[in-house]
Design a protein around this motif. Structure first.
Motif, PDB file in Angstrom:
ATOM      1  N   VAL A  99       0.879  -1.174   0.000  1.00  0.00           N
ATOM      2  CA  VAL A  99       0.000   0.000   0.000  1.00  0.00           C
ATOM      3  C   VAL A  99       0.910   1.216   0.000  1.00  0.00           C
ATOM      4  N   SER A 100       0.904   1.982  -1.094  1.00  0.00           N
ATOM      5  CA  SER A 100       1.953   2.985  -1.257  1.00  0.00           C
ATOM      6  C   SER A 100       1.499   4.431  -1.149  1.00  0.00           C
ATOM      7  N   GLU A 101       0.288   4.767  -1.627  1.00  0.00           N
ATOM      8  CA  GLU A 101      -0.147   6.164  -1.623  1.00  0.00           C
ATOM      9  C   GLU A 101      -1.609   6.238  -2.044  1.00  0.00           C
ATOM     10  N   PRO A 102      -2.281   7.355  -1.753  1.00  0.00           N
ATOM     11  CA  PRO A 102      -3.647   7.524  -2.262  1.00  0.00           C
ATOM     12  C   PRO A 102      -3.623   7.651  -3.783  1.00  0.00           C
ATOM     13  N   LEU A 103      -4.650   7.151  -4.433  1.00  0.00           N
ATOM     14  CA  LEU A 103      -4.765   7.334  -5.874  1.00  0.00           C
ATOM     15  C   LEU A 103      -5.140   8.781  -6.188  1.00  0.00           C
ATOM     16  N   PRO A 104      -4.694   9.298  -7.325  1.00  0.00           N
ATOM     17  CA  PRO A 104      -5.092  10.657  -7.709  1.00  0.00           C
ATOM     18  C   PRO A 104      -6.613  10.791  -7.736  1.00  0.00           C
ATOM     19  N   GLY A 105      -7.105  11.824  -7.107  1.00  0.00           N
ATOM     20  CA  GLY A 105      -8.544  12.070  -7.091  1.00  0.00           C
ATOM     21  C   GLY A 105      -9.277  11.457  -5.921  1.00  0.00           C
ATOM     22  N   ALA A 106      -8.582  10.689  -5.060  1.00  0.00           N
ATOM     23  CA  ALA A 106      -9.272  10.029  -3.943  1.00  0.00           C
ATOM     24  C   ALA A 106      -9.847  11.042  -2.963  1.00  0.00           C
ATOM     25  N   ALA A 107      -9.039  12.014  -2.561  1.00  0.00           N
ATOM     26  CA  ALA A 107      -9.522  13.017  -1.610  1.00  0.00           C
ATOM     27  C   ALA A 107     -10.664  13.822  -2.208  1.00  0.00           C
ATOM     28  N   GLU A 108     -10.544  14.149  -3.502  1.00  0.00           N
ATOM     29  CA  GLU A 108     -11.595  14.915  -4.165  1.00  0.00           C
ATOM     30  C   GLU A 108     -12.893  14.118  -4.247  1.00  0.00           C
ATOM     31  N   LEU A 109     -12.778  12.812  -4.525  1.00  0.00           N
ATOM     32  CA  LEU A 109     -13.981  11.974  -4.574  1.00  0.00           C
ATOM     33  C   LEU A 109     -14.672  11.943  -3.221  1.00  0.00           C
ATOM     34  N   LEU A 110     -13.919  11.714  -2.156  1.00  0.00           N
ATOM     35  CA  LEU A 110     -14.526  11.630  -0.829  1.00  0.00           C
ATOM     36  C   LEU A 110     -15.188  12.949  -0.445  1.00  0.00           C
ATOM     37  N   ALA A 111     -14.549  14.059  -0.795  1.00  0.00           N
ATOM     38  CA  ALA A 111     -15.149  15.364  -0.506  1.00  0.00           C
ATOM     39  C   ALA A 111     -16.429  15.558  -1.317  1.00  0.00           C
ATOM     40  N   ARG A 112     -16.403  15.105  -2.564  1.00  0.00           N
ATOM     41  CA  ARG A 112     -17.585  15.246  -3.413  1.00  0.00           C
ATOM     42  C   ARG A 112     -18.737  14.390  -2.903  1.00  0.00           C
ATOM     43  N   LEU A 113     -18.441  13.164  -2.469  1.00  0.00           N
ATOM     44  CA  LEU A 113     -19.491  12.312  -1.913  1.00  0.00           C
ATOM     45  C   LEU A 113     -20.137  12.986  -0.707  1.00  0.00           C
ATOM     46  N   ARG A 114     -19.315  13.547   0.149  1.00  0.00           N
ATOM     47  CA  ARG A 114     -19.835  14.213   1.344  1.00  0.00           C
ATOM     48  C   ARG A 114     -20.714  15.403   0.962  1.00  0.00           C
ATOM     49  N   ARG A 115     -20.347  16.076  -0.090  1.00  0.00           N
ATOM     50  CA  ARG A 115     -21.034  17.305  -0.483  1.00  0.00           C
ATOM     51  C   ARG A 115     -22.280  17.048  -1.329  1.00  0.00           C
ATOM     52  N   GLU A 116     -22.251  16.016  -2.194  1.00  0.00           N
ATOM     53  CA  GLU A 116     -23.267  15.910  -3.239  1.00  0.00           C
ATOM     54  C   GLU A 116     -24.174  14.692  -3.160  1.00  0.00           C
ATOM     55  N   LEU A 117     -23.850  13.693  -2.352  1.00  0.00           N
ATOM     56  CA  LEU A 117     -24.756  12.554  -2.241  1.00  0.00           C
ATOM     57  C   LEU A 117     -26.077  12.995  -1.616  1.00  0.00           C
ATOM     58  N   PRO A 118     -27.171  12.313  -1.953  1.00  0.00           N
ATOM     59  CA  PRO A 118     -28.461  12.671  -1.347  1.00  0.00           C
ATOM     60  C   PRO A 118     -28.402  12.596   0.177  1.00  0.00           C
TER      61      PRO A 118
END
Length: 250
Positions: A99-118
């Motif tokens: 396990v080496s590092e977060p994938l590009p876009g992981a933090a952005e995805l999690l923030a988007r889920l928190r912001r935009e999911l119903p």
């Protein structure tokens, strides 16, 4: 109306609650272990076959179920059971770094889920992992990124066992069609679909976002959902072209 792979309409699911569960390795963080395992195995199987062999190895299952925390014992047993041509201490050294590092876009995805999911949709992780990797991964992603965590060495349930999925649904108080699940391993997706989850294969944050947009859980056209289109549009405005980057030639 969007229809899932299991044939359940989004509109037919109770509006009382939903959950989106994400695997760690290959979905949110870079996991190079299975590719390295494939190269180490004497018969050099393809990646899916190597994945199934890893998930079926009893030493791996016991360690990731949390049945023992002796990493040295796990490594010694895994080397023998998998037939690896390296010493146990060398395998363990490599395993820690799988396990080496977060994938590009992981933090952005999690923030988007928190912001935009119903409203009322819970965000969780459902992952086979262990104490060696858990601290690193949650340190990168943030413990507060998830409303609930189903980590195999803590729950005692490992994918692709049926109990791993039924336990998650029961804990959430949801029926399987109310739970979306993303995993990079076909065998885990197949098992989750058999239980009734809206499971899909994802090889990175972009795949997760696209599927959730397709199923109507995320809005399309979000500023975070279409980076390539934004780049093309920016180039088009600058160059007056139909979306291609301007030539670098003078």
């Amino acid at each position: 109306m969007v229809v899932s792979e299991r044939g359940h309409s989004v509109d037919s699911v109770s509006r009382g609650g939903r959950a989106v569960l994400l695997d760690f390795g290959g979905v949110l963080v870079r996991f190079r272990g299975l590719e390295e395992l494939r190269r180490l195995l004497p018969d050099r199987p393809d990646l899916d076959a190597a994945t199934r062999r890893w998930l079926g190895c009893e030493a791996v299952r016991a360690f990731e179920r949390g049945e023992h925390r002796d990493a040295g014992l796990f490594a010694a047993q895994a080397v023998v059971q998998l037939g690896l041509p390296i010493a146990a201490d060398e395998f363990l050294r490599r395993f820690v770094g799988w396990v080496s590092e977060p994938l590009p876009g992981a933090a952005e995805l999690l923030a988007r889920l928190r912001r935009e999911l119903p409203a009322g949709t819970r965000i969780g992780c459902l992952s086979n992992t262990n104490a060696l990797h858990e601290e690193r991964i949650l340190g990168w992603l943030g413990e507060d990124a998830f409303d609930v965590r189903f980590l195999s060495h803590r729950t005692g349930q490992v994918k692709p066992d049926r109990d791993a999925y039924t336990h998650a649904c029961e804990t959430l108080g949801l029926e399987p069609p109310q739970v979306w699940f993303a995993d990079d391993a076909a065998v885990n997706v197949e098992a989750a679909l058999a239980v009734g989850l809206r499971a899909f294969r994802a090889r990175g944050p972009g795949d997760v976002a696209r599927r959730l947009e397709q199923d109507g859980l995320l809005p399309t056209g979000s500023l975070t959902s279409r980076p390539r289109e934004r780049v093309r549009a920016r180039y088009a405005r600058r160059a007056g072209s139909p979306g291609r980057p301007p030539s670098s030639r003078r």
